[in-house]
Structure formats: C-alpha cells, structure tokens
Motif scaffolding. Structure first.
Motif, PDB file in Angstrom:
ATOM      1  N   LYS A  54      57.958 -17.525 -15.681  1.00  0.00           N
ATOM      2  CA  LYS A  54      56.562 -17.665 -16.096  1.00  0.00           C
ATOM      3  C   LYS A  54      55.602 -17.631 -14.911  1.00  0.00           C
ATOM      4  O   LYS A  54      54.594 -16.924 -14.937  1.00  0.00           O
ATOM      5  CB  LYS A  54      56.395 -18.956 -16.887  1.00  0.00           C
ATOM      6  N   ASP A  55      55.908 -18.382 -13.862  1.00  0.00           N
ATOM      7  CA  ASP A  55      54.998 -18.447 -12.718  1.00  0.00           C
ATOM      8  C   ASP A  55      54.868 -17.100 -12.020  1.00  0.00           C
ATOM      9  O   ASP A  55      53.771 -16.672 -11.661  1.00  0.00           O
ATOM     10  CB  ASP A  55      55.456 -19.511 -11.719  1.00  0.00           C
ATOM     11  N   GLU A  56      56.000 -16.423 -11.821  1.00  0.00           N
ATOM     12  CA  GLU A  56      55.984 -15.125 -11.142  1.00  0.00           C
ATOM     13  C   GLU A  56      55.285 -14.059 -11.977  1.00  0.00           C
ATOM     14  O   GLU A  56      54.557 -13.228 -11.435  1.00  0.00           O
ATOM     15  CB  GLU A  56      57.425 -14.665 -10.827  1.00  0.00           C
ATOM     16  N   LEU A  57      55.475 -14.101 -13.285  1.00  0.00           N
ATOM     17  CA  LEU A  57      54.788 -13.146 -14.160  1.00  0.00           C
ATOM     18  C   LEU A  57      53.285 -13.435 -14.185  1.00  0.00           C
ATOM     19  O   LEU A  57      52.474 -12.507 -14.193  1.00  0.00           O
ATOM     20  CB  LEU A  57      55.369 -13.204 -15.570  1.00  0.00           C
ATOM     21  N   GLY A  58      52.926 -14.704 -14.173  1.00  0.00           N
ATOM     22  CA  GLY A  58      51.509 -15.086 -14.176  1.00  0.00           C
ATOM     23  C   GLY A  58      50.781 -14.722 -12.903  1.00  0.00           C
ATOM     24  O   GLY A  58      49.615 -14.334 -12.926  1.00  0.00           O
ATOM     25  N   LEU A  62      55.912 -10.836 -10.113  1.00  0.00           N
ATOM     26  CA  LEU A  62      56.833 -10.094 -10.960  1.00  0.00           C
ATOM     27  C   LEU A  62      55.964  -9.409 -12.001  1.00  0.00           C
ATOM     28  O   LEU A  62      55.302 -10.061 -12.805  1.00  0.00           O
ATOM     29  CB  LEU A  62      57.834 -11.056 -11.617  1.00  0.00           C
ATOM     30  N   HIS A  63      55.931  -8.089 -11.939  1.00  0.00           N
ATOM     31  CA  HIS A  63      54.999  -7.336 -12.781  1.00  0.00           C
ATOM     32  C   HIS A  63      55.609  -6.970 -14.133  1.00  0.00           C
ATOM     33  O   HIS A  63      54.959  -7.100 -15.164  1.00  0.00           O
ATOM     34  CB  HIS A  63      54.555  -6.074 -12.047  1.00  0.00           C
ATOM     35  N   ALA A  64      56.848  -6.496 -14.126  1.00  0.00           N
ATOM     36  CA  ALA A  64      57.485  -6.060 -15.370  1.00  0.00           C
ATOM     37  C   ALA A  64      58.925  -6.545 -15.406  1.00  0.00           C
ATOM     38  O   ALA A  64      59.650  -6.425 -14.425  1.00  0.00           O
ATOM     39  CB  ALA A  64      57.446  -4.545 -15.469  1.00  0.00           C
ATOM     40  N   LEU A  65      59.312  -7.095 -16.547  1.00  0.00           N
ATOM     41  CA  LEU A  65      60.664  -7.595 -16.722  1.00  0.00           C
ATOM     42  C   LEU A  65      61.152  -7.171 -18.106  1.00  0.00           C
ATOM     43  O   LEU A  65      60.667  -7.658 -19.122  1.00  0.00           O
ATOM     44  CB  LEU A  65      60.699  -9.118 -16.592  1.00  0.00           C
ATOM     45  N   THR A  66      62.076  -6.227 -18.130  1.00  0.00           N
ATOM     46  CA  THR A  66      62.692  -5.775 -19.367  1.00  0.00           C
ATOM     47  C   THR A  66      63.974  -6.567 -19.554  1.00  0.00           C
ATOM     48  O   THR A  66      64.772  -6.673 -18.625  1.00  0.00           O
ATOM     49  CB  THR A  66      63.007  -4.268 -19.300  1.00  0.00           C
ATOM     50  N   ILE A  67      64.155  -7.122 -20.743  1.00  0.00           N
ATOM     51  CA  ILE A  67      65.308  -8.000 -20.999  1.00  0.00           C
ATOM     52  C   ILE A  67      66.163  -7.427 -22.119  1.00  0.00           C
ATOM     53  O   ILE A  67      65.668  -7.138 -23.209  1.00  0.00           O
ATOM     54  CB  ILE A  67      64.835  -9.410 -21.389  1.00  0.00           C
ATOM     55  N   LYS A  68      67.440  -7.283 -21.833  1.00  0.00           N
ATOM     56  CA  LYS A  68      68.447  -6.905 -22.828  1.00  0.00           C
ATOM     57  C   LYS A  68      69.405  -8.090 -22.905  1.00  0.00           C
ATOM     58  O   LYS A  68      70.174  -8.327 -21.984  1.00  0.00           O
ATOM     59  CB  LYS A  68      69.215  -5.657 -22.404  1.00  0.00           C
ATOM     60  N   ALA A  69      69.317  -8.876 -23.962  1.00  0.00           N
ATOM     61  CA  ALA A  69      70.098 -10.107 -24.091  1.00  0.00           C
ATOM     62  C   ALA A  69      71.011 -10.009 -25.310  1.00  0.00           C
ATOM     63  O   ALA A  69      70.535  -9.817 -26.428  1.00  0.00           O
ATOM     64  CB  ALA A  69      69.163 -11.306 -24.227  1.00  0.00           C
TER      65      ALA A  69
END
Length: 80
Positions: A54-58, A62-69
C-alpha cells in the motif's frame, strides 16, 4: 523496489507460497501459489497482496503490480 524485498513481504503472509516475480524498477508481475487462497475470491486475493504494498503504491515507488494468485489445486488444473 527490489524483487527480494517483495518476496520477503509476501512470504511473511504466505510462508508456504511459491512466488515468482517478473519486472523491474516500479513495474512487476507477481505469480503466487498458496493454500491460503482457498475459499477466497480472485478480488480478495488481489486486495490482500496489494495491501502488503500500500505505501509503495501510494508513493509511486511501485507504479504497477499485476497479481496472479492461485491455490495449488488451481495451478495443477491449469497444467492438465
């Protein structure tokens, strides 16, 4: 953000997970296979992982994080 730091943060919540990360600088794609995802919707899984950063995205670190879970069972079915 460094991939090793991302893995450590995810592993703190999902110690048994298989984690693969691709990308660099501030754009990453994360593949996580964890039994902890059982019973969770795709949205719940993604929100849980996004909350770890959250902090890094805010801040934009960290600009973009694609998640495959996926669960191990979902991953195995994908290979069949």
């Amino acid at each position: 953000m460094h991939q090793d730091d991302m893995i450590k943060r995810i592993r703190a919540e999902h110690p048994e997970a298989t984690i693969d990360i691709a990308g660099e600088d501030c754009n990453f794609e994360v593949h996580i296979v964890s039994e902890n995802f059982a019973g969770q919707s795709l949205l719940q899984r993604q929100k849980g992982i996004l909350a770890l950063f959250k902090d890094e995205l805010g801040s934009g670190a960290l600009h973009a994080l694609t998640i495959k879970a996926k669960t191990p069972q979902e991953k195995a079915a994908e290979s069949s």
